[in-house]
Design a protein around this motif. Structure first.
Motif, PDB file in Angstrom:
ATOM      1  N   LEU A  22      -9.551  -0.177   3.040  1.00  0.00           N
ATOM      2  CA  LEU A  22      -8.845  -1.433   2.800  1.00  0.00           C
ATOM      3  C   LEU A  22      -9.063  -2.389   3.964  1.00  0.00           C
ATOM      4  O   LEU A  22      -9.193  -1.951   5.118  1.00  0.00           O
ATOM      5  N   VAL A  25      -1.418  -0.908  -4.090  1.00  0.00           N
ATOM      6  CA  VAL A  25      -2.620  -0.094  -3.990  1.00  0.00           C
ATOM      7  C   VAL A  25      -2.192   1.310  -3.591  1.00  0.00           C
ATOM      8  O   VAL A  25      -1.559   1.488  -2.544  1.00  0.00           O
ATOM      9  N   VAL A  74       0.862  -1.182   0.000  1.00  0.00           N
ATOM     10  CA  VAL A  74       0.000   0.000   0.000  1.00  0.00           C
ATOM     11  C   VAL A  74       0.895   1.228   0.000  1.00  0.00           C
ATOM     12  O   VAL A  74       1.783   1.353   0.840  1.00  0.00           O
ATOM     13  N   ARG A  91      -3.405  -0.520  -8.362  1.00  0.00           N
ATOM     14  CA  ARG A  91      -4.805  -0.136  -8.209  1.00  0.00           C
ATOM     15  C   ARG A  91      -4.876   1.167  -7.426  1.00  0.00           C
ATOM     16  O   ARG A  91      -4.080   1.389  -6.515  1.00  0.00           O
TER      17      ARG A  91
END
Length: 249
Positions: free
Chosen positions: A99, A60, A39, A86
Motif C-alpha cells: 500500500l 482495504v 486499512v 478491497r
C-alpha cells in the motif's frame, strides 16, 4: 489473524471503541460521518471490515490467507458492500510494498502482534501506511487474564508457564507467540512512533461467565453493562483478556 468474536457483550464493547476512534478520525468537520480510508491489517474474513464499510468508509483488508480473503469477498458481496471493501494478500511487515505510504486515515491492527514474527516491524510498517495524524486501533491479548483463566480452569502448570515465561505463552503448543500487558503494548507502540491516546479493556468478565449465562437473554444486558464500565476502569484493566489501544501517528 484473530479477531475478537463470540459473546455479544464483548463484541459490543470493542465495536463501540472502534466507532469512537473512527469518529475521531473523521473530525468535527465531518461530524464523525466523513468517509475514511481504512486499512484492516490481518482482517481475515472481514467481520470487522464489513461493519466499518457499512458506516460509509472505504476498507482495504490485508491478510496472508487466500481462503480468508475469498470468504471476505463473498461476505462483502452478500452485504452489498463489494465497492467499499478491497482485499490484498500479504503479511503485516510487507505493508510498505502493498500500500502507498500515508494512504490510510485509520489502521486496524487486531490480533496481529501476537502471531507475527516481528511485532515492532509490523507497527513501523503500519505507521508508514497512515497519513500524518492518522489513527491506529490496536487490539492485543493480555497475559494476566490468561494466567487467571488457566488457574480457574485448574490448569496450574499452564498458568505458571504463562506467568513465568518472557512471552507469556501457556505452553509450547499455545497458538499465540506472545501476550502483552499495558506497559509492554504501550511501549511497543511508542517505540514505533505512535502516541497512545487511550487504553481500554475488553473481555474483562465475559470469559469467566459460563456460556449459558453469557448468552442468556436476561443476562446479556447486564454483562454488556459490566463490560462497558470495566473497559475504562484503571483498577480492572489488568483483568481484561484484550487491551484496545487508540494511538495517533
Amino acid at each position: 489473524m484473530a479477531k475478537e468474536r463470540g459473546r455479544p457483550a464483548t463484541s459490543t464493547v470493542l465495536w463501540d471503541g472502534v466507532r469512537r476512534l473512527l469518529a475521531d478520525a473523521a473530525g468535527p468537520a465531518g461530524g464523525g460521518g466523513a468517509a475514511l480510508s481504512v486499512v484492516d491489517l490481518g482482517g481475515g474474513t472481514g467481520g470487522l471490515a464489513v461493519r466499518v464499510a457499512a458506516l460509509g468508509h472505504d476498507v482495504v483488508v490485508v491478510d496472508p490467507s487466500p481462503d480468508a480473503l475469498a470468504a471476505l469477498e463473498r461476505r462483502t458481496a452478500e452485504a452489498g458492500l463489494a465497492g467499499r471493501v478491497r482485499s490484498v494478500q500479504g503479511d503485516a511487515t510487507e505493508l510498505a510494498d502493498l500500500l502507498p505510504a500515508g494512504s490510510a486515515d485509520v489502521l486496524l491492527c487486531h490480533g496481529v502482534l501476537e502471531v507475527v514474527d516481528d511485532p515492532a516491524a509490523a507497527l513501523r510498517a503500519a505507521r508508514e501506511t497512515l497519513r500524518p495524524g492518522g489513527l491506529l486501533s490496536l487490539l492485543v491479548a493480555q497475559w494476566p487474564a490468561t494466567v487467571l483463566a488457566r488457574v480457574l480452569a485448574g490448569q496450574l502448570p499452564q498458568a505458571l508457564h504463562a506467568l513465568s515465561g518472557p512471552e507469556h505463552r501457556w505452553s509450547g503448543t499455545d497458538p499465540l507467540h506472545r501476550r502483552f500487558d499495558r506497559a509492554s503494548a504501550t511501549q511497543l507502540a511508542e517505540a514505533a512512533g505512535f502516541t497512545v491516546t487511550a487504553v481500554e479493556g475488553t473481555r474483562t468478565f465475559s470469559d469467566l461467565v459460563p456460556a449459558a449465562r453469557a448468552e442468556a437473554e436476561q443476562d446479556v444486558a447486564l454483562l454488556r453493562e459490566l463490560e462497558a464500565r470495566a473497559a475504562r476502569s484503571p483498577e480492572l484493566l489488568a483483568l481484561a483478556a484484550h487491551l484496545h489501544l487508540h494511538a495517533r501517528r
